[in-house]
Design an enzyme around this catalytic site. Structure first.
Site, PDB file in Angstrom:
ATOM      1  N   ASP A 196      17.395   6.568 -39.530  1.00  0.00           N
ATOM      2  CA  ASP A 196      17.282   5.701 -40.700  1.00  0.00           C
ATOM      3  C   ASP A 196      18.053   4.419 -40.386  1.00  0.00           C
ATOM      4  OD1 ASP A 196      17.723   4.415 -43.121  1.00  0.00           O
ATOM      5  OD2 ASP A 196      18.181   6.248 -44.214  1.00  0.00           O
ATOM      6  N   ASN A 234       7.814  -8.112 -47.169  1.00  0.00           N
ATOM      7  CA  ASN A 234       6.512  -8.723 -47.511  1.00  0.00           C
ATOM      8  C   ASN A 234       6.748 -10.196 -47.826  1.00  0.00           C
ATOM      9  OD1 ASN A 234       7.184  -8.998 -50.368  1.00  0.00           O
ATOM     10  ND2 ASN A 234       6.981  -6.770 -50.445  1.00  0.00           N
ATOM     11  N   GLY A 255       8.919   1.697 -48.407  1.00  0.00           N
ATOM     12  CA  GLY A 255       9.208   1.889 -46.985  1.00  0.00           C
ATOM     13  C   GLY A 255      10.616   1.462 -46.602  1.00  0.00           C
ATOM     14  N   VAL A 256      10.724   0.849 -45.432  1.00  0.00           N
ATOM     15  CA  VAL A 256      12.041   0.465 -44.925  1.00  0.00           C
ATOM     16  C   VAL A 256      12.652  -0.651 -45.794  1.00  0.00           C
ATOM     17  CG1 VAL A 256      11.228  -1.204 -43.185  1.00  0.00           C
ATOM     18  CG2 VAL A 256      13.338   0.059 -42.803  1.00  0.00           C
ATOM     19  N   ASP A 257      11.807  -1.501 -46.347  1.00  0.00           N
ATOM     20  CA  ASP A 257      12.247  -2.579 -47.250  1.00  0.00           C
ATOM     21  C   ASP A 257      12.957  -1.975 -48.465  1.00  0.00           C
ATOM     22  OD1 ASP A 257      12.471  -5.107 -48.343  1.00  0.00           O
ATOM     23  OD2 ASP A 257      10.345  -5.306 -48.851  1.00  0.00           O
ATOM     24  N   SER A 306       5.198  -3.202 -39.434  1.00  0.00           N
ATOM     25  CA  SER A 306       3.758  -3.166 -39.763  1.00  0.00           C
ATOM     26  C   SER A 306       3.066  -1.817 -39.581  1.00  0.00           C
ATOM     27  CB  SER A 306       2.948  -4.218 -38.979  1.00  0.00           C
ATOM     28  OG  SER A 306       3.104  -5.504 -39.531  1.00  0.00           O
ATOM     29  N   THR A 307       3.766  -0.797 -39.069  1.00  0.00           N
ATOM     30  CA  THR A 307       3.040   0.457 -38.777  1.00  0.00           C
ATOM     31  C   THR A 307       3.112   1.469 -39.919  1.00  0.00           C
ATOM     32  OG1 THR A 307       4.908   1.544 -37.650  1.00  0.00           O
ATOM     33  CG2 THR A 307       3.452   0.168 -36.299  1.00  0.00           C
ATOM     34  N   GLY A 308       3.662   1.067 -41.072  1.00  0.00           N
ATOM     35  CA  GLY A 308       3.676   1.945 -42.236  1.00  0.00           C
ATOM     36  C   GLY A 308       2.598   1.510 -43.216  1.00  0.00           C
ATOM     37  N   VAL A 309       3.039   0.976 -44.345  1.00  0.00           N
ATOM     38  CA  VAL A 309       2.123   0.522 -45.396  1.00  0.00           C
ATOM     39  C   VAL A 309       1.096  -0.485 -44.859  1.00  0.00           C
ATOM     40  CG1 VAL A 309       2.064  -0.748 -47.601  1.00  0.00           C
ATOM     41  CG2 VAL A 309       3.892   0.878 -47.161  1.00  0.00           C
TER      42      VAL A 309
HETATM   43  N1  AR6 Z   1      14.594   3.391 -41.317  1.00  0.00           N
HETATM   44  C1  AR6 Z   1      13.764   3.135 -40.276  1.00  0.00           C
HETATM   45  N2  AR6 Z   1      12.422   3.110 -40.399  1.00  0.00           N
HETATM   46  C2  AR6 Z   1      11.895   3.363 -41.621  1.00  0.00           C
HETATM   47  C3  AR6 Z   1      12.688   3.627 -42.764  1.00  0.00           C
HETATM   48  C4  AR6 Z   1      14.095   3.629 -42.578  1.00  0.00           C
HETATM   49  N3  AR6 Z   1      14.932   3.865 -43.585  1.00  0.00           N
HETATM   50  N4  AR6 Z   1      11.844   3.825 -43.832  1.00  0.00           N
HETATM   51  C5  AR6 Z   1      10.587   3.705 -43.363  1.00  0.00           C
HETATM   52  N5  AR6 Z   1      10.600   3.439 -42.035  1.00  0.00           N
HETATM   53  P1  AR6 Z   1       6.898   0.146 -43.739  1.00  0.00           P
HETATM   54  P2  AR6 Z   1       5.262  -2.201 -42.986  1.00  0.00           P
HETATM   55  C6  AR6 Z   1       9.502   3.221 -41.104  1.00  0.00           C
HETATM   56  O1  AR6 Z   1       5.806   0.674 -44.589  1.00  0.00           O
HETATM   57  O2  AR6 Z   1       4.184  -1.344 -42.457  1.00  0.00           O
HETATM   58  C7  AR6 Z   1       7.024  -2.486 -47.871  1.00  0.00           C
HETATM   59  O3  AR6 Z   1       6.608  -2.093 -49.140  1.00  0.00           O
HETATM   60  C8  AR6 Z   1       8.127   3.711 -41.451  1.00  0.00           C
HETATM   61  O4  AR6 Z   1       8.026   5.123 -41.205  1.00  0.00           O
HETATM   62  O5  AR6 Z   1       8.290   0.208 -44.244  1.00  0.00           O
HETATM   63  O6  AR6 Z   1       5.703  -3.402 -42.196  1.00  0.00           O
HETATM   64  C9  AR6 Z   1       7.256  -3.981 -47.761  1.00  0.00           C
HETATM   65  O7  AR6 Z   1       7.759  -4.540 -48.961  1.00  0.00           O
HETATM   66  C10 AR6 Z   1       7.295   2.909 -40.456  1.00  0.00           C
HETATM   67  O8  AR6 Z   1       7.362   3.519 -39.163  1.00  0.00           O
HETATM   68  O9  AR6 Z   1       6.633  -1.420 -43.326  1.00  0.00           O
HETATM   69  C11 AR6 Z   1       5.888  -4.498 -47.442  1.00  0.00           C
HETATM   70  O10 AR6 Z   1       5.113  -4.663 -48.611  1.00  0.00           O
HETATM   71  C12 AR6 Z   1       8.030   1.571 -40.388  1.00  0.00           C
HETATM   72  O11 AR6 Z   1       9.325   1.822 -40.945  1.00  0.00           O
HETATM   73  C13 AR6 Z   1       5.271  -3.412 -46.600  1.00  0.00           C
HETATM   74  O12 AR6 Z   1       5.971  -2.214 -46.951  1.00  0.00           O
HETATM   75  C14 AR6 Z   1       7.375   0.436 -41.145  1.00  0.00           C
HETATM   76  O13 AR6 Z   1       6.793   0.929 -42.342  1.00  0.00           O
HETATM   77  C15 AR6 Z   1       5.490  -3.643 -45.123  1.00  0.00           C
HETATM   78  O14 AR6 Z   1       4.772  -2.681 -44.405  1.00  0.00           O
END
Ligand code: AR6
Length: 171
Positions: free
Chosen positions: A11, A26, A34-36, A119-122
C-alpha cells in the site's frame, strides 16, 4: 551511482522511506477511488484543500503538494490516460505521466520516490502494456539524469500487478 529501480507489493500510503509518492489522480485533482482515495484518506482533509487551489491537472501533467498526515514529504499528483483502445494517444499520455512526475520530483530535489501502477485500475490501461511504458520511461529518465534519484520504487497493490512489473524489469 545509478538509481535503484525496484518493485514491492503493498500500500503506497504506508511507505515510510521515500520523500514523495505519486498519486494516480483525475483531471479535477479533487479525489476519487483507488489509490487516489487511499492517499486522500491517509493524508487527511488538508490535502484536498491544497488540491482545490491547483485548478486541476491535464492528462499527462503532474503537480506537487504537501503530504500532510502521510509519512512522506510530498505527493506528486499525475493523471494517466483512460484506455480507449490505444489509438487515442494513450501510450504517449502514460509516458508523460511518468516523465512529468519525475521531472517535478527532480525540480524539487527529491531523491527517493514511489509510484503506483498508473492507469491500470479504474482507467483500464492493459497491465502488461502499462508496465512496459512505466519501466521504460523511468529507466530513460534516470539514464538522462544520472545521479538525480537514489530510489524509484513501484509499489504494487496485488500479485498480478507486481508480476507484470517484475517481468518487465527482469527482461
Ligand atoms: N497503494 C498502491 N496501489 C494501489 C492502492 C494503494 N493504496 N490502491 C489501489 N492501488 P486506480 P487509475 C492500485 O484505479 O487506473 C481514481 O478514482 C490499483 O490496484 O487507483 O489511474 C482517480 O480519482 C491499480 O493497480 O488508478 C481517477 O478517477 C493502481 O493502483 C482514477 O481512479 C491504479 O488504479 C484513476 O484511475
Amino acid at each position: 551511482m545509478g538509481a535503484l529501480i525496484e518493485t514491492v507489493m503493498g500500500d503506497i500510503t504506508k511507505v515510510t522511506d521515500v520523500e514523495a509518492i505519486v498519486n494516480a489522480a483525475n483531471n479535477s485533482l479533487l479525489g476519487g477511488g483507488g489509490v487516489d482515495g487511499a492517499i486522500h484518506h491517509a493524508a487527511g482533509p488538508e490535502l484536498l484543500k491544497e488540491c482545490a487551489g491547483l485548478h486541476g491537472c491535464k492528462t499527462g501533467q503532474a503537480k506537487l503538494t504537501g503530504a500532510y498526515r502521510l509519512p512522506c514529504k510530498y505527493v506528486i499528483h499525475t493523471v494517466g490516460p483512460i484506455w480507449h483502445g490505444g489509438d487515442s494517444g494513450e501510450p504517449e499520455d502514460l509516458r508523460n505521466a511518468y516523465h512529468n512526475s519525475l521531472q517535478v520530483a527532480s525540480d524539487h530535489g527529491i531523491r527517493r520516490i514511489a509510484f503506483p501502477s498508473i492507469s491500470t485500475g479504474v482507467y483500464h490501461y492493459p497491465l502488461e502494456k502499462a508496465a512496459r511504458i512505466a519501466v521504460k520511461t523511468v529507466k530513460e529518465f534516470c539514464e538522462a539524469n544520472p545521479g538525480q534519484f537514489d530510489v524509484v520504487r513501484f509499489v504494487l497493490f496485488n500479485e498480478r500487478t507486481l508480476k507484470a512489473y517484475e517481468d518487465v524489469l527482469s527482461a
